[in-house]
Structure formats: C-alpha cells, structure tokens
Design a protein around this motif. Structure first.
Motif, mmCIF file in Angstrom:
data_model
loop_
_atom_site.group_PDB
_atom_site.id
_atom_site.type_symbol
_atom_site.label_atom_id
_atom_site.label_comp_id
_atom_site.label_asym_id
_atom_site.label_seq_id
_atom_site.Cartn_x
_atom_site.Cartn_y
_atom_site.Cartn_z
ATOM 1 N N ARG A 1 0.894 -1.177 0.047
ATOM 2 C CA ARG A 1 -0.138 -0.064 0.112
ATOM 3 C C ARG A 1 1.177 1.258 -0.014
ATOM 4 N N VAL A 2 0.614 2.071 -1.056
ATOM 5 C CA VAL A 2 1.671 3.319 -1.164
ATOM 6 C C VAL A 2 0.840 4.359 -0.884
ATOM 7 N N ALA A 3 1.525 5.551 -0.167
ATOM 8 C CA ALA A 3 1.014 6.901 0.201
ATOM 9 C C ALA A 3 2.237 7.734 -0.680
ATOM 10 N N TYR A 4 1.733 8.741 -1.398
ATOM 11 C CA TYR A 4 2.896 9.625 -1.858
ATOM 12 C C TYR A 4 2.521 11.126 -1.364
ATOM 13 N N TRP A 5 3.591 11.950 -1.283
ATOM 14 C CA TRP A 5 3.388 13.250 -0.902
ATOM 15 C C TRP A 5 4.316 13.841 -2.109
ATOM 16 N N GLY A 6 4.006 14.854 -2.543
ATOM 17 C CA GLY A 6 4.691 15.635 -3.541
ATOM 18 C C GLY A 6 4.146 17.011 -3.697
ATOM 19 N N ASP A 7 5.024 17.820 -4.308
ATOM 20 C CA ASP A 7 5.029 19.354 -4.384
ATOM 21 C C ASP A 7 5.311 19.925 -5.922
ATOM 22 N N GLY A 8 5.861 18.814 -6.792
ATOM 23 C CA GLY A 8 6.386 19.656 -7.835
ATOM 24 C C GLY A 8 6.064 18.799 -9.409
ATOM 25 N N TYR A 9 6.020 19.512 -10.216
ATOM 26 C CA TYR A 9 5.337 18.796 -11.466
ATOM 27 C C TYR A 9 6.047 17.532 -11.578
ATOM 28 N N THR A 10 7.539 17.203 -11.397
ATOM 29 C CA THR A 10 8.108 16.233 -11.525
ATOM 30 C C THR A 10 7.550 15.154 -10.730
ATOM 31 N N PHE B 1 -0.826 12.960 -1.438
ATOM 32 C CA PHE B 1 -1.013 14.078 -0.364
ATOM 33 C C PHE B 1 -0.049 15.227 -1.411
ATOM 34 N N VAL B 2 -0.416 16.275 -1.786
ATOM 35 C CA VAL B 2 -0.032 17.485 -2.693
ATOM 36 C C VAL B 2 0.025 18.758 -2.154
ATOM 37 N N ARG B 3 0.869 19.575 -2.812
ATOM 38 C CA ARG B 3 1.016 20.886 -2.497
ATOM 39 C C ARG B 3 1.519 21.582 -3.597
ATOM 40 N N ALA B 4 1.549 22.894 -3.625
ATOM 41 C CA ALA B 4 2.248 23.814 -4.460
ATOM 42 C C ALA B 4 2.026 23.503 -6.075
ATOM 43 N N ASP B 5 3.139 23.206 -6.909
ATOM 44 C CA ASP B 5 2.687 23.067 -8.304
ATOM 45 C C ASP B 5 1.945 21.649 -8.534
ATOM 46 N N LEU B 6 2.302 20.729 -7.774
ATOM 47 C CA LEU B 6 1.654 19.420 -7.905
ATOM 48 C C LEU B 6 -0.027 19.397 -7.909
ATOM 49 N N THR B 7 -0.435 20.527 -7.012
ATOM 50 C CA THR B 7 -1.918 20.799 -6.927
ATOM 51 C C THR B 7 -2.651 21.103 -8.183
ATOM 52 N N ARG B 8 -1.747 22.104 -8.630
ATOM 53 C CA ARG B 8 -2.348 22.718 -9.987
ATOM 54 C C ARG B 8 -2.250 21.573 -11.148
ATOM 55 N N ALA B 9 -1.093 20.972 -11.274
ATOM 56 C CA ALA B 9 -0.989 19.734 -12.257
ATOM 57 C C ALA B 9 -1.969 18.817 -12.212
#
Length: 76
Positions: A31-40, A54-62
C-alpha cells in the motif's frame, strides 16, 4: 545530493525515478502513499489511490488540470 550510480531506479533528471519506485512497490502488493509538491512528482502521484495522494504547490495545479483528486498538505 548525489545520484545512485548503480540503481535500476536511477533517473538523470531527479536522481531517482519516483514513478518506478511507486510501480515497484505497488507490483509487490504494498500500500503506497505519496507526498509531493512539484511537476516532476506527477507521474508517481497519479499511480496511488486518491486518499493516499498528498500534494501541495505546483503538483496541486497539475492534478487539478487532470481532474484528479488529492489530499492537500501544508508542511513536510
């Protein structure tokens, strides 16, 4: 930061292929959770279930552009 020289998950751009890491874990039945904040982070984030994304910043928009659900966070 250094890039792992012999890892099969190596990526020239980011050091490690985040998508490949998530794919490997999922294929092993984890079971995988992922936190990120960028386009990559987008390719890896797309692979996990929305309640574990779980996301923030640029990843939110993407993800919003792709109409994908996520859980926002504000600090690491």
């Amino acid at each position: 930061m250094w890039r792992p020289a012999s890892s099969p998950l190596r990526c020239e751009e980011n050091g490690i292929d985040k998508r490949a890491v998530v794919e490997q874990l999922l294929s092993a039945g984890k079971r995988v959770a992922y936190w990120g904040d960028g386009y990559t982070d987008q390719p890896a984030a797309r692979l996990v279930e929305e309640q574990r994304r779980f996301v923030r910043a640029d990843l939110t928009r993407a993800l919003e552009e792709g109409e994908l659900e996520y859980r926002p966070f504000s600090s690491w």
